[in-house]
Design a protein around this motif. Structure first.
Motif, mmCIF file in Angstrom:
data_model
loop_
_atom_site.group_PDB
_atom_site.id
_atom_site.type_symbol
_atom_site.label_atom_id
_atom_site.label_comp_id
_atom_site.label_asym_id
_atom_site.label_seq_id
_atom_site.Cartn_x
_atom_site.Cartn_y
_atom_site.Cartn_z
ATOM 1 N N VAL A 63 0.855 -1.187 0.000
ATOM 2 C CA VAL A 63 0.000 0.000 0.000
ATOM 3 C C VAL A 63 0.890 1.235 0.000
ATOM 4 N N ALA A 64 0.355 2.346 -0.469
ATOM 5 C CA ALA A 64 1.076 3.615 -0.460
ATOM 6 C C ALA A 64 0.738 4.372 0.814
ATOM 7 N N VAL A 65 1.748 4.972 1.437
ATOM 8 C CA VAL A 65 1.523 5.794 2.625
ATOM 9 C C VAL A 65 2.280 7.109 2.483
ATOM 10 N N GLU A 66 1.711 8.157 3.054
ATOM 11 C CA GLU A 66 2.377 9.458 3.071
ATOM 12 C C GLU A 66 3.333 9.501 4.254
ATOM 13 N N VAL A 67 4.535 10.002 3.992
ATOM 14 C CA VAL A 67 5.587 9.998 5.011
ATOM 15 C C VAL A 67 5.368 11.069 6.076
ATOM 16 N N SER A 68 5.137 12.300 5.671
ATOM 17 C CA SER A 68 5.088 13.422 6.620
ATOM 18 C C SER A 68 4.058 13.265 7.731
ATOM 19 N N PRO A 69 2.806 12.848 7.424
ATOM 20 C CA PRO A 69 1.838 12.693 8.523
ATOM 21 C C PRO A 69 2.264 11.647 9.545
ATOM 22 N N LEU A 70 2.930 10.580 9.092
ATOM 23 C CA LEU A 70 3.359 9.547 10.023
ATOM 24 C C LEU A 70 4.549 10.019 10.860
ATOM 25 N N ILE A 71 5.435 10.802 10.264
ATOM 26 C CA ILE A 71 6.540 11.368 11.041
ATOM 27 C C ILE A 71 5.992 12.323 12.090
ATOM 28 N N ALA A 72 4.962 13.088 11.726
ATOM 29 C CA ALA A 72 4.336 13.994 12.697
ATOM 30 C C ALA A 72 3.740 13.203 13.858
ATOM 31 N N LEU A 73 3.129 12.057 13.562
ATOM 32 C CA LEU A 73 2.596 11.206 14.636
ATOM 33 C C LEU A 73 3.724 10.695 15.530
ATOM 34 N N LEU A 74 4.846 10.304 14.906
ATOM 35 C CA LEU A 74 5.982 9.810 15.668
ATOM 36 C C LEU A 74 6.528 10.871 16.616
ATOM 37 N N ARG A 75 6.554 12.097 16.164
ATOM 38 C CA ARG A 75 7.175 13.171 16.939
ATOM 39 C C ARG A 75 6.240 13.793 17.973
ATOM 40 N N SER A 76 4.982 13.406 17.937
ATOM 41 C CA SER A 76 4.024 13.923 18.921
ATOM 42 C C SER A 76 3.985 13.017 20.145
ATOM 43 N N ALA A 77 4.136 13.621 21.314
ATOM 44 C CA ALA A 77 4.094 12.846 22.556
ATOM 45 C C ALA A 77 2.694 12.340 22.869
ATOM 46 N N ASP A 78 1.701 12.879 22.191
ATOM 47 C CA ASP A 78 0.303 12.516 22.483
ATOM 48 C C ASP A 78 -0.225 11.380 21.611
ATOM 49 N N THR A 79 0.554 10.942 20.632
ATOM 50 C CA THR A 79 0.075 9.913 19.703
ATOM 51 C C THR A 79 -0.138 8.581 20.410
#
Length: 258
Positions: A63-79
């Motif tokens: 499947v195709a995934v967008e990189v930036s939104p997942l990196i933002a999730l990684l960098r958020s302490a609330d994810t």
């Protein structure tokens, strides 16, 4: 949802690499273990789906995934893990839920620092034997022979974390520290009690790094049986890549200039 079913974006070379790494005689993965990805656009990768066999992979198993939104999730302490699971959900196909691999976060974390075209994650028995041992953290700290250093460069060790958001965060943090210290993403990343991640700008390079990691583990296991591992010290390797012929050979073998 950042994932979507897009078999038209999946290249033949990625499928072939995935199937080669899944060959049983290579003992890199079994059943649905492992995953691969390819960077197909500035902010898009295609990655193997959860539960799909590498050995039998087809274009429909990515499947195709967008990189930036997942990196933002990684960098958020609330994810939360639930948010990650939802982001990897590509919907239903033929009545079956399709999701990007839970280890997709590893693949996007690499691309946060380097536009490596290919990333391959496997669980080789010989390497995991060392990574599940009392010497896991230092087992690959020093190279043990020249060709290993040529292909693997400076490996990074990441202690065990539960696959998902926990591993993604630990991986991103350790990878960032390595890049700060050495100015490069490593060709080989070792995951404690888990497996390996190979990064390369070519499919053949990702395969070479994966296979060299296996041989290197076997050499270490043999050395331990003979009394202990005697690695090459920094004095022996300090200027290894100052030589143009060494750099060129590394580029050819591992698909990287690092």
């Amino acid at each position: 949802m950042t994932a979507r079913f897009a078999p038209d974006l999946v290249g033949d070379e990625l499928v072939a690499l995935t199937r080669r790494l899944g060959e049983p005689e290579r003992d890199l993965v079994i059943l649905a273990e492992g995953n691969t990805s390819e960077l197909v656009a500035d902010d898009t990768i295609v990655v193997k789906t959860s539960g799909a066999s590498m050995r039998d992979a087809t274009h429909d198993d990515f499947v195709a995934v967008e990189v930036s939104p997942l990196i933002a999730l990684l960098r958020s302490a609330d994810t939360t893990q639930e948010q990650v699971t939802a982001a990897l959900d590509a919907g239903e196909r033929g009545g079956v839920r399709v999701r990007a691999s839970i280890e997709t976060l590893i693949h996007v974390a690499v691309r946060a620092f380097d536009p490596a075209r290919y990333v391959a994650h496997t669980h080789p028995t010989a390497v995991v034997s060392l990574l599940a041992s009392v010497i896991a953290a230092e087992s690959f700290a020093a190279p043990v022979y020249s060709d290993e250093l040529m292909v693997l460069g400076r490996p990074l060790f990441v202690p065990y974390a539960q696959p998902g958001i926990d591993l993604g965060r630990a991986f991103l943090e350790r990878l960032g520290a390595h890049v700060d210290a050495h100015g490069e993403v490593p060709s080989l990343i070792l995951l404690g009690n888990h497996g390996i991640v190979a990064t390369s700008h070519s499919a053949s390079g990702a395969e070479a790094v994966s296979l060299m990691a296996v041989k290197s583990a076997r050499v270490r296991l043999g050395a331990l049986q003979a009394g202990g591992i005697a690695g090459l010290d920094e004095a022996a390797t300090a200027h290894y890549f100052d030589r143009a012929d060494f750099r060129e050979r590394r580029q050819t073998l591992s698909g990287t200039g690092r």
